[in-house]
Design a protein around this motif. Structure first.
Motif, PDB file in Angstrom:
ATOM      1  N   ASP A 128     -38.577  73.644  43.819  1.00 31.22           N
ATOM      2  CA  ASP A 128     -37.409  74.298  43.229  1.00 31.22           C
ATOM      3  C   ASP A 128     -36.268  74.207  44.241  1.00 31.22           C
ATOM      4  O   ASP A 128     -36.027  75.124  45.023  1.00 31.22           O
ATOM      5  N   SER A 129     -35.588  73.078  44.199  1.00 32.10           N
ATOM      6  CA  SER A 129     -34.533  72.840  45.199  1.00 32.10           C
ATOM      7  C   SER A 129     -33.366  73.808  45.044  1.00 32.10           C
ATOM      8  O   SER A 129     -32.712  74.166  46.033  1.00 32.10           O
ATOM      9  N   LYS A 130     -33.112  74.252  43.797  1.00 41.05           N
ATOM     10  CA  LYS A 130     -32.005  75.209  43.584  1.00 41.05           C
ATOM     11  C   LYS A 130     -32.308  76.531  44.286  1.00 41.05           C
ATOM     12  O   LYS A 130     -31.432  77.090  44.981  1.00 41.05           O
ATOM     13  N   MET A 131     -33.545  77.045  44.124  1.00 39.46           N
ATOM     14  CA  MET A 131     -33.886  78.300  44.774  1.00 39.46           C
ATOM     15  C   MET A 131     -33.917  78.132  46.294  1.00 39.46           C
ATOM     16  O   MET A 131     -33.453  79.019  47.038  1.00 39.46           O
ATOM     17  N   LEU A 132     -34.436  76.996  46.760  1.00 39.57           N
ATOM     18  CA  LEU A 132     -34.482  76.758  48.206  1.00 39.57           C
ATOM     19  C   LEU A 132     -33.069  76.720  48.777  1.00 39.57           C
ATOM     20  O   LEU A 132     -32.809  77.251  49.872  1.00 39.57           O
ATOM     21  N   SER A 133     -32.163  76.132  48.017  1.00 41.94           N
ATOM     22  CA  SER A 133     -30.757  76.096  48.433  1.00 41.94           C
ATOM     23  C   SER A 133     -30.195  77.513  48.545  1.00 41.94           C
ATOM     24  O   SER A 133     -29.438  77.830  49.476  1.00 41.94           O
ATOM     25  N   ASP A 134     -30.578  78.395  47.588  1.00 40.72           N
ATOM     26  CA  ASP A 134     -30.123  79.791  47.644  1.00 40.72           C
ATOM     27  C   ASP A 134     -30.656  80.490  48.903  1.00 40.72           C
ATOM     28  O   ASP A 134     -29.944  81.278  49.538  1.00 40.72           O
ATOM     29  N   PHE A 135     -31.917  80.205  49.250  1.00 39.97           N
ATOM     30  CA  PHE A 135     -32.481  80.785  50.470  1.00 39.97           C
ATOM     31  C   PHE A 135     -31.697  80.329  51.695  1.00 39.97           C
ATOM     32  O   PHE A 135     -31.345  81.141  52.565  1.00 39.97           O
ATOM     33  N   TYR A 136     -31.418  79.017  51.781  1.00 43.53           N
ATOM     34  CA  TYR A 136     -30.707  78.493  52.954  1.00 43.53           C
ATOM     35  C   TYR A 136     -29.290  79.056  53.038  1.00 43.53           C
ATOM     36  O   TYR A 136     -28.784  79.341  54.124  1.00 43.53           O
ATOM     37  N   THR A 137     -28.657  79.241  51.856  1.00 42.89           N
ATOM     38  CA  THR A 137     -27.303  79.823  51.836  1.00 42.89           C
ATOM     39  C   THR A 137     -27.312  81.236  52.422  1.00 42.89           C
ATOM     40  O   THR A 137     -26.464  81.596  53.252  1.00 42.89           O
ATOM     41  N   GLN A 138     -28.295  82.032  52.004  1.00 43.45           N
ATOM     42  CA  GLN A 138     -28.385  83.408  52.499  1.00 43.45           C
ATOM     43  C   GLN A 138     -28.774  83.443  53.983  1.00 43.45           C
ATOM     44  O   GLN A 138     -28.307  84.312  54.732  1.00 43.45           O
ATOM     45  N   LEU A 139     -29.624  82.498  54.405  1.00 45.48           N
ATOM     46  CA  LEU A 139     -29.981  82.438  55.825  1.00 45.48           C
ATOM     47  C   LEU A 139     -28.766  82.059  56.672  1.00 45.48           C
ATOM     48  O   LEU A 139     -28.569  82.598  57.790  1.00 45.48           O
ATOM     49  N   SER A 140     -27.934  81.155  56.157  1.00 46.99           N
ATOM     50  CA  SER A 140     -26.699  80.797  56.874  1.00 46.99           C
ATOM     51  C   SER A 140     -25.805  82.012  57.029  1.00 46.99           C
ATOM     52  O   SER A 140     -25.246  82.269  58.110  1.00 46.99           O
ATOM     53  N   ILE A 141     -25.678  82.799  55.948  1.00 48.45           N
ATOM     54  CA  ILE A 141     -24.865  84.027  56.002  1.00 48.45           C
ATOM     55  C   ILE A 141     -25.449  85.021  56.995  1.00 48.45           C
ATOM     56  O   ILE A 141     -24.721  85.637  57.804  1.00 48.45           O
ATOM     57  N   ALA A 142     -26.765  85.186  56.957  1.00 45.56           N
ATOM     58  CA  ALA A 142     -27.415  86.171  57.824  1.00 45.56           C
ATOM     59  C   ALA A 142     -27.262  85.807  59.295  1.00 45.56           C
ATOM     60  O   ALA A 142     -26.959  86.667  60.143  1.00 45.56           O
ATOM     61  N   TYR A 143     -27.479  84.522  59.646  1.00 44.28           N
ATOM     62  CA  TYR A 143     -27.352  84.116  61.054  1.00 44.28           C
ATOM     63  C   TYR A 143     -25.904  84.224  61.526  1.00 44.28           C
ATOM     64  O   TYR A 143     -25.634  84.544  62.698  1.00 44.28           O
ATOM     65  N   LYS A 144     -24.977  83.964  60.617  1.00 47.88           N
ATOM     66  CA  LYS A 144     -23.560  84.123  60.987  1.00 47.88           C
ATOM     67  C   LYS A 144     -23.251  85.585  61.293  1.00 47.88           C
ATOM     68  O   LYS A 144     -22.553  85.912  62.270  1.00 47.88           O
ATOM     69  N   GLN A 145     -23.783  86.506  60.439  1.00 49.86           N
ATOM     70  CA  GLN A 145     -23.596  87.947  60.704  1.00 49.86           C
ATOM     71  C   GLN A 145     -24.250  88.350  62.026  1.00 49.86           C
ATOM     72  O   GLN A 145     -23.785  89.270  62.697  1.00 49.86           O
ATOM     73  N   ASN A 146     -25.294  87.617  62.374  1.00 44.84           N
ATOM     74  CA  ASN A 146     -26.028  87.945  63.610  1.00 44.84           C
ATOM     75  C   ASN A 146     -25.470  87.162  64.809  1.00 44.84           C
ATOM     76  O   ASN A 146     -26.100  87.114  65.877  1.00 44.84           O
ATOM     77  N   ASN A 147     -24.307  86.522  64.600  1.00 50.03           N
ATOM     78  CA  ASN A 147     -23.607  85.779  65.661  1.00 50.03           C
ATOM     79  C   ASN A 147     -24.401  84.597  66.195  1.00 50.03           C
ATOM     80  O   ASN A 147     -24.240  84.195  67.353  1.00 50.03           O
ATOM     81  N   ASN A 148     -25.278  84.028  65.378  1.00 50.78           N
ATOM     82  CA  ASN A 148     -25.994  82.814  65.765  1.00 50.78           C
ATOM     83  C   ASN A 148     -25.393  81.675  64.950  1.00 50.78           C
ATOM     84  O   ASN A 148     -25.930  81.260  63.920  1.00 50.78           O
ATOM     85  N   ILE A 149     -24.242  81.157  65.455  1.00 45.10           N
ATOM     86  CA  ILE A 149     -23.464  80.183  64.693  1.00 45.10           C
ATOM     87  C   ILE A 149     -24.205  78.857  64.566  1.00 45.10           C
ATOM     88  O   ILE A 149     -24.137  78.180  63.523  1.00 45.10           O
ATOM     89  N   THR A 150     -24.971  78.494  65.598  1.00 45.34           N
ATOM     90  CA  THR A 150     -25.690  77.224  65.575  1.00 45.34           C
ATOM     91  C   THR A 150     -26.662  77.176  64.393  1.00 45.34           C
ATOM     92  O   THR A 150     -26.694  76.219  63.620  1.00 45.34           O
ATOM     93  N   LYS A 151     -27.483  78.236  64.278  1.00 42.55           N
ATOM     94  CA  LYS A 151     -28.449  78.275  63.177  1.00 42.55           C
ATOM     95  C   LYS A 151     -27.747  78.416  61.828  1.00 42.55           C
ATOM     96  O   LYS A 151     -28.185  77.875  60.812  1.00 42.55           O
ATOM     97  N   SER A 152     -26.662  79.161  61.818  1.00 37.35           N
ATOM     98  CA  SER A 152     -25.914  79.334  60.577  1.00 37.35           C
ATOM     99  C   SER A 152     -25.423  77.985  60.071  1.00 37.35           C
ATOM    100  O   SER A 152     -25.560  77.654  58.886  1.00 37.35           O
TER     101      SER A 152
END
Length: 453
Positions: free
Chosen positions: A415-439
């Motif tokens: 389910d690439s659409k759902m996996l994409s949603d997970f990665y989008t939220q992980l990018s947001i979360a790492y950005k909030q956590n000031n980990n720009i590289t992982k974001s």
């Protein structure tokens, strides 16, 4: 319809009593020939037969009865008991022979005939069963209904209907015979006779609401909507207190563009305590669909739903939720879905709908709580981890979001659409956590997935 076996056993006692008397011996009298020895042997074998039958040793019981018959074959009860033993052994040919012998000695014995009938029924021998049950009909009317069933099996439908007519005339209508009658109509496709029978019932008993309802249904089924509508109006005229008739009337009124009468009929159905929730849900579904196409009648829908607030089934609640989703009233839709969860707290589909609406309506704390609780029940459902991650992100709790999102991503399969949603939220979360590289790394994964889709 087989008569209860305990009745047969009761009469068997009456049969065996005189036989035992016949076999009784005066042990104080010295026999002057071999007669006493025969009587002793007869009695001994007979009681042995009863004993072996009592412990379900049917072959030994049969053997003992055969010894009795060899001594004296005058008593038909011996052959009756022998036939029952053979039937228990599934030796139906021998059972038939023994029971026929019993009947030849006592042609008017109902219980002998009934046992032979049962032998034929166990072998699905319709022809022989028919011949036997015709003899039994004179003893009890229940056999007449058996006769109708056998005529249906033998595809002698006219004879079956004739028997059913006779029984209905003598005893009135009943559900079992109506089932048989409808079997015949279904097999023959003779809707005209079926409708004629129902019309006769309405004429002969206009007080019976059920006859009208069956006739309305059959008219509708055959496409004669005008007659169905007229019959429904006749029922309402003769029984103004009828509630069930409105299950048909509201549709006829809608088709006739008599909206006010249709709405009144729907109100009657939806507020009646005597109508099943499943039927109410169907009516509400029709009303919801009608209002979706005619939104000017939404106030009437709101009025009706207010009337049934204390008597809503889950089906009714789902219909209301779907309606409000259609008209984009998410608050009301969520309210009805949450009511469903009170009745069915583990309904996964409803839980998903509630979670989506909670996120849409920014009820993030509620979505977080419900998703966490549901994960205890469904720990392998990725959508729950995703919702939990989204809610944590919206509540500015990136570490908790990352933990749940990374765990849930492992459960995503094909389910690439759902996996994409997970990665989008992980990018947001790492950005909030000031980990720009992982974001940025997760943002690139989202981009790569979008190219594959």
């Amino acid at each position: 319809m087989k008569l209860n076996k305990y009745i047969i056993r009761l009469f068997l006692v009456l049969f065996t009593a005189p036989m035992l008397s016949y076999a009784q011996v005066d042990f104080n009298k010295r026999p002057d020939d071999d007669l006493g020895n025969y009587e002793d042997a007869y009695q001994e074998h007979f009681f042995e037969a009863l004993k072996q039958k009592g412990i379900e040793n049917y072959q030994r019981s049969a053997d003992a009865l055969l010894k009795c018959i060899k001594i004296n074959d005058a008593d038909p009860t011996l052959f009756f008991e022998l036939g029952k033993n053979y039937k228990a052994l599934k030796n139906f040919g021998a059972a038939e022979d023994a029971l026929k012998e019993a009947i030849s000695k006592s042609p008017e014995n109902e219980w002998f005939l009934d046992e032979l009938y049962d032998v034929y029924m166990q072998q699905n021998d319709t022809d022989k069963a028919l011949k036997t049950v015709k003899q039994l009909v004179k003893f009890h009317p229940d056999y007449k209904q058996d006769l109708a069933s056998l005529y249906i099996e033998a595809k002698k439908y006219k004879s079956a209907l004739q028997i059913l007519d006779e029984l209905d005339e003598e005893f009135g209508y009943n559900q079992d015979r109506d089932f048989l009658r409808n079997q015949v109509y279904d097999m023959t496709g003779n809707d005209d006779d079926r409708i004629e029978n129902l019309e006769d019932r309405v004429k002969s008993n206009p007080e019976d609401e059920a006859n009208y309802l069956r006739l309305i249904y059959r008219y509708s089924e055959t496409g004669d909507i005008e007659k169905a509508f007229n019959t429904a109006k006749e029922l309402l005229a003769s029984n103004s207190e009828s509630r069930l008739v409105h299950l048909a009337l509201y549709k006829f009124y809608l088709d006739d563009n008599n909206i006010e009468s249709a709405i009144n009929s729907m109100k009657t159905v939806l507020t009646s305590p005597n109508i099943k929730p499943e039927a109410k849900a169907k009516v509400l579904n029709d009303f919801v669909n009608f209002v979706s196409e005619n939104p000017e009648y939404e106030p009437q829908l709101v009025e009706i739903t207010a009337l049934i607030d204390d008597d809503k089934s889950t089906k009714t609640l789902k219909e209301l939720a779907q309606y409000y989703l259609k008209v984009n009233d998410k608050e009301k839709a969520l309210g009805y879905l949450e009511e469903i969860l009170k009745e069915e707290p583990n309904d996964f589909n409803t839980i998903k709908d509630v979670l989506m609406l909670q996120l849409d309506l920014n009820r993030d704390a509620e979505a977080l709580k419900l998703s966490a609780e549901t994960l205890e029940l469904y720990p392998a459902q990725p959508i729950l981890y995703l919702v939990n991650g989204v809610a944590n992100n919206k509540l500015n709790q990136p570490k908790k979001a990352i933990e749940n999102l990374e765990m849930g991503a492992d459960f995503v399969v094909d389910d690439s659409k759902m996996l994409s949603d997970f990665y989008t939220q992980l990018s947001i979360a790492y950005k909030q956590n000031n980990n720009i590289t992982k974001s940025e790394a997760f943002a690139k994964k989202v981009e790569a997935l979008s190219k594959q889709q």
